[in-house]
Structures are given as structure tokens and as C-alpha cells.
Motif scaffolding. Structure first.
Motif, PDB file in Angstrom:
ATOM      1  N   LYS A  79       0.779  -0.875   0.258  1.00  0.00           N
ATOM      2  CA  LYS A  79      -0.144  -0.002  -0.200  1.00  0.00           C
ATOM      3  C   LYS A  79       0.941   0.928  -0.064  1.00  0.00           C
ATOM      4  CE  LYS A  79      -3.784  -2.709   2.563  1.00  0.00           C
ATOM      5  NZ  LYS A  79      -4.892  -2.142   3.223  1.00  0.00           N
ATOM      6  N   LYS A  80       0.568   2.549  -1.105  1.00  0.00           N
ATOM      7  CA  LYS A  80       1.310   3.486  -0.850  1.00  0.00           C
ATOM      8  C   LYS A  80       0.527   4.265  -0.525  1.00  0.00           C
ATOM      9  CE  LYS A  80       2.926   2.467  -5.615  1.00  0.00           C
ATOM     10  NZ  LYS A  80       2.518   2.283  -7.169  1.00  0.00           N
ATOM     11  N   ILE A  81      -0.587   5.020   0.218  1.00  0.00           N
ATOM     12  CA  ILE A  81      -1.161   5.666   1.252  1.00  0.00           C
ATOM     13  C   ILE A  81      -1.482   4.827   2.401  1.00  0.00           C
ATOM     14  CG2 ILE A  81      -2.749   7.319   0.979  1.00  0.00           C
ATOM     15  CD1 ILE A  81      -2.620   7.544  -2.256  1.00  0.00           C
ATOM     16  N   SER A  82      -0.910   5.734   3.719  1.00  0.00           N
ATOM     17  CA  SER A  82      -1.439   5.015   4.944  1.00  0.00           C
ATOM     18  C   SER A  82      -2.774   6.186   4.624  1.00  0.00           C
ATOM     19  CB  SER A  82      -0.891   5.609   5.822  1.00  0.00           C
ATOM     20  OG  SER A  82      -0.490   6.709   5.784  1.00  0.00           O
ATOM     21  N   ARG A  83      -3.349   5.900   6.143  1.00  0.00           N
ATOM     22  CA  ARG A  83      -5.119   6.989   6.228  1.00  0.00           C
ATOM     23  C   ARG A  83      -4.429   8.037   7.130  1.00  0.00           C
ATOM     24  NH1 ARG A  83      -7.619   6.845  11.297  1.00  0.00           N
ATOM     25  NH2 ARG A  83      -9.182   7.108  11.901  1.00  0.00           N
ATOM     26  N   LYS A  84      -5.069   9.270   6.616  1.00  0.00           N
ATOM     27  CA  LYS A  84      -4.975  10.201   6.921  1.00  0.00           C
ATOM     28  C   LYS A  84      -5.755  10.515   7.745  1.00  0.00           C
ATOM     29  CE  LYS A  84      -4.257  14.915   5.120  1.00  0.00           C
ATOM     30  NZ  LYS A  84      -3.127  15.363   6.202  1.00  0.00           N
ATOM     31  N   THR A  85      -5.266  11.301   9.490  1.00  0.00           N
ATOM     32  CA  THR A  85      -5.983  11.588  10.592  1.00  0.00           C
ATOM     33  C   THR A  85      -6.165  13.056  10.250  1.00  0.00           C
ATOM     34  OG1 THR A  85      -3.775  11.762  11.533  1.00  0.00           O
ATOM     35  CG2 THR A  85      -4.738   9.713  11.207  1.00  0.00           C
ATOM     36  N   PRO A  86      -6.808  13.658  10.717  1.00  0.00           N
ATOM     37  CA  PRO A  86      -7.093  15.164  10.973  1.00  0.00           C
ATOM     38  C   PRO A  86      -6.099  15.303  11.879  1.00  0.00           C
ATOM     39  CG  PRO A  86      -9.001  13.861  12.234  1.00  0.00           C
ATOM     40  CD  PRO A  86      -8.160  12.876  12.192  1.00  0.00           C
ATOM     41  N   PRO A  87      -6.079  16.719  12.256  1.00  0.00           N
ATOM     42  CA  PRO A  87      -4.689  17.902  12.605  1.00  0.00           C
ATOM     43  C   PRO A  87      -5.544  18.420  14.116  1.00  0.00           C
ATOM     44  CG  PRO A  87      -5.984  18.912  11.237  1.00  0.00           C
ATOM     45  CD  PRO A  87      -5.707  17.732  10.449  1.00  0.00           C
ATOM     46  N   SER A  88      -5.489  17.002  15.082  1.00  0.00           N
ATOM     47  CA  SER A  88      -5.958  17.148  15.951  1.00  0.00           C
ATOM     48  C   SER A  88      -5.477  18.612  17.055  1.00  0.00           C
ATOM     49  CB  SER A  88      -5.768  16.356  16.858  1.00  0.00           C
ATOM     50  OG  SER A  88      -4.383  15.889  17.762  1.00  0.00           O
ATOM     51  N   GLN A  89      -4.696  19.176  17.104  1.00  0.00           N
ATOM     52  CA  GLN A  89      -4.512  20.412  18.418  1.00  0.00           C
ATOM     53  C   GLN A  89      -5.004  21.506  17.339  1.00  0.00           C
ATOM     54  OE1 GLN A  89      -0.238  19.880  18.679  1.00  0.00           O
ATOM     55  NE2 GLN A  89      -0.805  20.115  20.678  1.00  0.00           N
ATOM     56  N   SER A  90      -4.991  21.633  15.999  1.00  0.00           N
ATOM     57  CA  SER A  90      -5.409  22.875  15.472  1.00  0.00           C
ATOM     58  C   SER A  90      -7.161  23.299  14.901  1.00  0.00           C
ATOM     59  CB  SER A  90      -4.810  22.726  13.859  1.00  0.00           C
ATOM     60  OG  SER A  90      -4.936  21.824  13.153  1.00  0.00           O
ATOM     61  N   ALA A  91      -7.513  21.612  15.028  1.00  0.00           N
ATOM     62  CA  ALA A  91      -8.902  21.739  15.069  1.00  0.00           C
ATOM     63  C   ALA A  91      -9.637  21.383  16.277  1.00  0.00           C
ATOM     64  CB  ALA A  91      -9.191  20.052  14.482  1.00  0.00           C
ATOM     65  N   GLN A  92      -8.232  21.295  17.427  1.00  0.00           N
ATOM     66  CA  GLN A  92      -9.339  21.828  18.941  1.00  0.00           C
ATOM     67  C   GLN A  92      -9.549  23.691  19.091  1.00  0.00           C
ATOM     68  OE1 GLN A  92      -7.233  19.650  21.996  1.00  0.00           O
ATOM     69  NE2 GLN A  92      -8.443  21.107  23.684  1.00  0.00           N
ATOM     70  N   MET A  93      -7.662  23.903  18.309  1.00  0.00           N
ATOM     71  CA  MET A  93      -8.359  25.178  17.964  1.00  0.00           C
ATOM     72  C   MET A  93      -8.984  26.260  17.873  1.00  0.00           C
ATOM     73  SD  MET A  93      -4.380  26.126  17.833  1.00  0.00           S
ATOM     74  CE  MET A  93      -3.674  27.594  17.895  1.00  0.00           C
ATOM     75  N   VAL A  94      -9.802  25.908  16.843  1.00  0.00           N
ATOM     76  CA  VAL A  94     -10.795  26.287  16.195  1.00  0.00           C
ATOM     77  C   VAL A  94     -12.061  26.072  16.607  1.00  0.00           C
ATOM     78  CG1 VAL A  94     -12.072  26.238  13.663  1.00  0.00           C
ATOM     79  CG2 VAL A  94      -9.689  26.122  13.696  1.00  0.00           C
ATOM     80  N   GLU A  95     -12.127  24.835  17.255  1.00  0.00           N
ATOM     81  CA  GLU A  95     -13.249  24.797  17.802  1.00  0.00           C
ATOM     82  C   GLU A  95     -13.814  25.095  18.909  1.00  0.00           C
ATOM     83  OE1 GLU A  95     -15.341  20.676  20.512  1.00  0.00           O
ATOM     84  OE2 GLU A  95     -14.026  20.254  17.927  1.00  0.00           O
ATOM     85  N   THR A  96     -12.094  25.987  19.976  1.00  0.00           N
ATOM     86  CA  THR A  96     -12.320  26.690  21.367  1.00  0.00           C
ATOM     87  C   THR A  96     -12.303  27.936  21.073  1.00  0.00           C
ATOM     88  OG1 THR A  96     -11.243  24.677  22.260  1.00  0.00           O
ATOM     89  CG2 THR A  96     -10.988  26.291  23.370  1.00  0.00           C
ATOM     90  N   ILE A  97     -11.908  28.102  19.618  1.00  0.00           N
ATOM     91  CA  ILE A  97     -11.885  29.773  19.652  1.00  0.00           C
ATOM     92  C   ILE A  97     -13.407  29.912  19.506  1.00  0.00           C
ATOM     93  CG2 ILE A  97     -11.557  31.371  17.884  1.00  0.00           C
ATOM     94  CD1 ILE A  97      -9.569  30.298  20.875  1.00  0.00           C
ATOM     95  N   TYR A  98     -14.043  29.308  18.375  1.00  0.00           N
ATOM     96  CA  TYR A  98     -15.475  29.852  18.196  1.00  0.00           C
ATOM     97  C   TYR A  98     -16.391  29.498  18.781  1.00  0.00           C
ATOM     98  CZ  TYR A  98     -14.679  30.748  13.201  1.00  0.00           C
ATOM     99  OH  TYR A  98     -14.380  31.453  12.050  1.00  0.00           O
ATOM    100  N   GLY A  99     -15.848  28.436  19.714  1.00  0.00           N
ATOM    101  CA  GLY A  99     -16.984  28.058  21.343  1.00  0.00           C
ATOM    102  C   GLY A  99     -16.827  29.262  21.737  1.00  0.00           C
ATOM    103  N   CYS A 100     -15.991  29.890  21.486  1.00  0.00           N
ATOM    104  CA  CYS A 100     -16.292  31.369  23.105  1.00  0.00           C
ATOM    105  C   CYS A 100     -16.241  31.845  22.376  1.00  0.00           C
ATOM    106  CB  CYS A 100     -14.389  31.647  22.929  1.00  0.00           C
ATOM    107  SG  CYS A 100     -13.879  32.805  24.064  1.00  0.00           S
ATOM    108  N   LYS A 101     -17.321  32.959  22.254  1.00  0.00           N
ATOM    109  CA  LYS A 101     -17.889  34.647  21.430  1.00  0.00           C
ATOM    110  C   LYS A 101     -17.614  35.543  22.298  1.00  0.00           C
ATOM    111  CE  LYS A 101     -21.472  36.323  25.108  1.00  0.00           C
ATOM    112  NZ  LYS A 101     -22.922  36.089  24.990  1.00  0.00           N
ATOM    113  N   TRP A 102     -16.617  35.259  22.822  1.00  0.00           N
ATOM    114  CA  TRP A 102     -15.647  36.677  23.011  1.00  0.00           C
ATOM    115  C   TRP A 102     -14.525  36.578  21.661  1.00  0.00           C
ATOM    116  CZ3 TRP A 102     -18.696  40.455  23.808  1.00  0.00           C
ATOM    117  CH2 TRP A 102     -19.688  39.999  24.920  1.00  0.00           C
ATOM    118  N   SER A 103     -13.900  35.398  21.786  1.00  0.00           N
ATOM    119  CA  SER A 103     -11.963  35.342  21.336  1.00  0.00           C
ATOM    120  C   SER A 103     -12.426  36.014  19.926  1.00  0.00           C
ATOM    121  CB  SER A 103     -12.263  33.900  20.523  1.00  0.00           C
ATOM    122  OG  SER A 103     -11.529  33.496  21.795  1.00  0.00           O
TER     123      SER A 103
END
Length: 119
Positions: free
Chosen positions: A6-30
Motif C-alpha cells: 500500500k502506498k497511501i496510509s490513512r489520513k488523520t485530522p490535525p487534532s491540535q489545530s482543529a481543537q483550537m478552531v473549535e475552542t475559539i469559535y466556541g468562545c463568543k468573545w475571542s
């Protein structure tokens, strides 16, 4: 018998940056804080005075979270009375570009949706 590798391995999401986006958008004041910083308002007291509904407690939580992510830097001056300012870090500037891209994408999505208000 040949074995296929197999030439391509499973792609995983960028956990830290995704968490940053989620947290920042979750904070209504950021996003408001980023706008204040862009306008040159970088002291917490000034921020609270300029935004209706923003309390010191909530602002401090927001600023702390952004500082922990490395988006903002807290600068303390050894003065009387004490003075604290915040500024966007180099990482924060890159992160804000991503948020701008998401905002542009959202605008594009909204433009493609049919207008349901006139029905």
C-alpha cells in the motif's frame, strides 16, 4: 506470487489545530478580542469598556485560553499601577489567517444558498 504494498496510509485530522478552531469559535468573545487587537486596543480594561456585555471575568478567561494556545502573548510592565497588554503572536497571525479563510468560505456558502426570506 507478488504482494501489493500500500502506498497511501490513512489520513488523520490535525487534532491540535482543529481543537483550537473549535475552542475559539466556541468562545463568543475571542473573535471580538481579535478585532479589538487589530484596532490597537490591547489592554484588558480598555477592551471591557469598548464592548457592551463583556465582563472582566469572561475576558480574562478568553485571554488566558488564547494565551495557552499561543495565539496571544501577555506582556506585563513593571510599573505602578501595573500595566498588562496583549498582542498577537507569530503563530496567532497564521491562525487568524485560517479564521479569515473560514469566514470567506462561510460567506461563499451563504451566497450559494437560495434566498428563503422572499418566499
Amino acid at each position: 506470487m507478488k504482494t501489493m504494498t500500500k502506498k497511501i496510509s490513512r489520513k488523520t485530522p490535525p487534532s491540535q489545530s482543529a481543537q483550537m478552531v473549535e475552542t475559539i469559535y466556541g468562545c463568543k468573545w475571542s473573535l471580538t478580542v481579535y478585532k479589538l487587537l487589530a484596532e490597537g486596543i490591547n489592554r484588558p480594561g480598555e477592551m471591557v469598556r469598548n464592548v457592551e456585555g463583556l465582563t472582566t471575568k469572561v475576558l480574562n478567561q478568553c485571554l488566558k485560553r488564547n494565551t495557552e494556545f499561543g495565539i496571544l502573548e501577555r506582556i506585563s510592565y513593571n510599573e505602578v499601577p501595573p500595566r498588562v497588554e496583549y498582542e498577537v503572536t507569530e503563530l496567532g497571525a497564521k491562525f487568524l489567517k485560517i479564521l479569515d479563510g473560514l469566514e470567506a468560505l462561510q460567506f461563499e456558502i451563504e451566497q450559494q444558498q437560495p434566498d428563503t426570506n422572499n418566499e
